[in-house]
Scaffold this motif. Structure first.
Motif, PDB file in Angstrom:
ATOM      1  N   LEU A   1       0.827  -1.218   0.000  1.00 42.83           N
ATOM      2  CA  LEU A   1       0.000   0.000   0.000  1.00 42.83           C
ATOM      3  C   LEU A   1       0.857   1.262   0.000  1.00 42.83           C
ATOM      4  N   ILE A   2       1.959   1.209   0.740  1.00 46.61           N
ATOM      5  CA  ILE A   2       2.857   2.376   0.760  1.00 46.61           C
ATOM      6  C   ILE A   2       3.423   2.603  -0.652  1.00 46.61           C
ATOM      7  N   LYS A   3       3.843   1.501  -1.272  1.00 41.46           N
ATOM      8  CA  LYS A   3       4.408   1.574  -2.628  1.00 41.46           C
ATOM      9  C   LYS A   3       3.370   2.131  -3.610  1.00 41.46           C
ATOM     10  N   ARG A   4       2.119   1.746  -3.393  1.00 43.02           N
ATOM     11  CA  ARG A   4       1.053   2.201  -4.303  1.00 43.02           C
ATOM     12  C   ARG A   4       0.784   3.701  -4.154  1.00 43.02           C
ATOM     13  N   PHE A   5       0.811   4.199  -2.913  1.00 44.60           N
ATOM     14  CA  PHE A   5       0.376   5.587  -2.698  1.00 44.60           C
ATOM     15  C   PHE A   5       1.505   6.624  -2.688  1.00 44.60           C
TER      16      PHE A   5
ATOM     17  N   LEU B   1      10.292  -2.850   8.469  1.00 48.26           N
ATOM     18  CA  LEU B   1      10.608  -1.458   8.832  1.00 48.26           C
ATOM     19  C   LEU B   1      11.754  -0.902   7.985  1.00 48.26           C
ATOM     20  N   GLN B   2      12.733  -1.770   7.687  1.00 53.56           N
ATOM     21  CA  GLN B   2      13.850  -1.330   6.836  1.00 53.56           C
ATOM     22  C   GLN B   2      13.323  -0.910   5.458  1.00 53.56           C
ATOM     23  N   ASP B   3      12.448  -1.750   4.902  1.00 50.52           N
ATOM     24  CA  ASP B   3      11.880  -1.452   3.584  1.00 50.52           C
ATOM     25  C   ASP B   3      11.095  -0.137   3.623  1.00 50.52           C
ATOM     26  N   ILE B   4      10.286   0.032   4.668  1.00 53.20           N
ATOM     27  CA  ILE B   4       9.457   1.253   4.758  1.00 53.20           C
ATOM     28  C   ILE B   4      10.356   2.494   4.854  1.00 53.20           C
ATOM     29  N   CYS B   5      11.391   2.404   5.684  1.00 61.64           N
ATOM     30  CA  CYS B   5      12.287   3.566   5.835  1.00 61.64           C
ATOM     31  C   CYS B   5      12.973   3.910   4.508  1.00 61.64           C
TER      32      CYS B   5
END
Ligand code: E4P
Length: 219
Positions: free
Chosen positions: A12-16, A43-47
């Protein structure tokens, strides 16, 4: 108003993120529990996926352990903000961390007095939980307004982060408060981008354009 996504879901983060509207992310242990992957990897990926602040919450309980874990989280990535729940025993921990330059987001804020106390400690973000107030029949947006009043009256530097937003109506009301940040469940963000009248209007324009019989507007 800065817009954060309240999720640990990388898809979802990648999409938005490409909308250009996502200024940061808030995670919590409940979000991480739903991802079915190693939390450190998530968390590493999100950061890496967002430039803006990513809140990571401590899961230790004893103040000394919270202090040690907060320091560890703070070193995890450049854009990390350490999320710590409001509690008397954590106030000295928060004071120490702020003095060390660690950015703190104090979570589970339910009164303007809690907000006042942590604002005095110089935390980066303060998170009043609008939806959880609404859940028990109290107006969460009113709580948020009171927290913003405290910030403005005493000119605190902390940013107020409206959390626990569950509906589009809540987000719309929150836009009228002047709050610094709103963290949104991806579903609410998605819903805000779709309006039946806008979609219908596009269909009507498409239908009328077909009657012109040309492909491009300048053909
Ligand atoms: C905020 O940082 C929290 O993660 C979140 O907004 C909690 O929302 P909930 O009350 O819907 O669980």
């Amino acid at each position: 108003m800065k817009i954060f996504l309240d999720t640990a879901n990388r898809e979802l983060i990648k999409r938005f993120v490409p909308t250009g509207l996502i200024d940061g992310i808030t995670t919590n242990p409940s979000h991480l529990s739903k991802e079915g992957d190693n939390p450190k990897q998530v968390l590493q990926d999100i950061c890496n996926m967002v430039k803006g602040p990513v809140s990571i919450e401590v899961v230790e309980k004893e103040p000394d352990a919270v202090l040690a874990q907060a320091r560890e989280i703070a070193k995890f990535a450049k854009n990390v903000v350490v999320k710590i729940p409001f509690a008397e025993q954590y106030l000295p921990v928060i004071k120490t961390l702020v003095a060390e330059g660690v950015k703190i987001n104090v979570t589970l804020i339910f009164t303007p007095l809690q907000a006042l106390m942590v604002a005095k400690l110089g935390v980066e973000m303060i998170s009043p939980f609008v939806g959880r107030w609404d859940d028990i029949g109290v107006d969460g947006v009113e709580l948020l307004e009171e927290v913003i009043t405290v910030k403005d009256l005493y000119d605190f530097s902390s940013q107020i982060l409206a959390a626990s937003i569950r509906t589009l109506i809540q987000w719309q009301k929150i836009t009228q408060t002047g709050v610094d940040i709103a963290t949104l469940p991806p579903a609410v963000f998605e819903q805000a981008m779709k309006h039946p009248l806008t979609l219908r209007g596009i269909e009507m324009f498409d239908a009328d354009w077909k009657k012109v019989g040309k492909k491009g507007i300048f053909d």
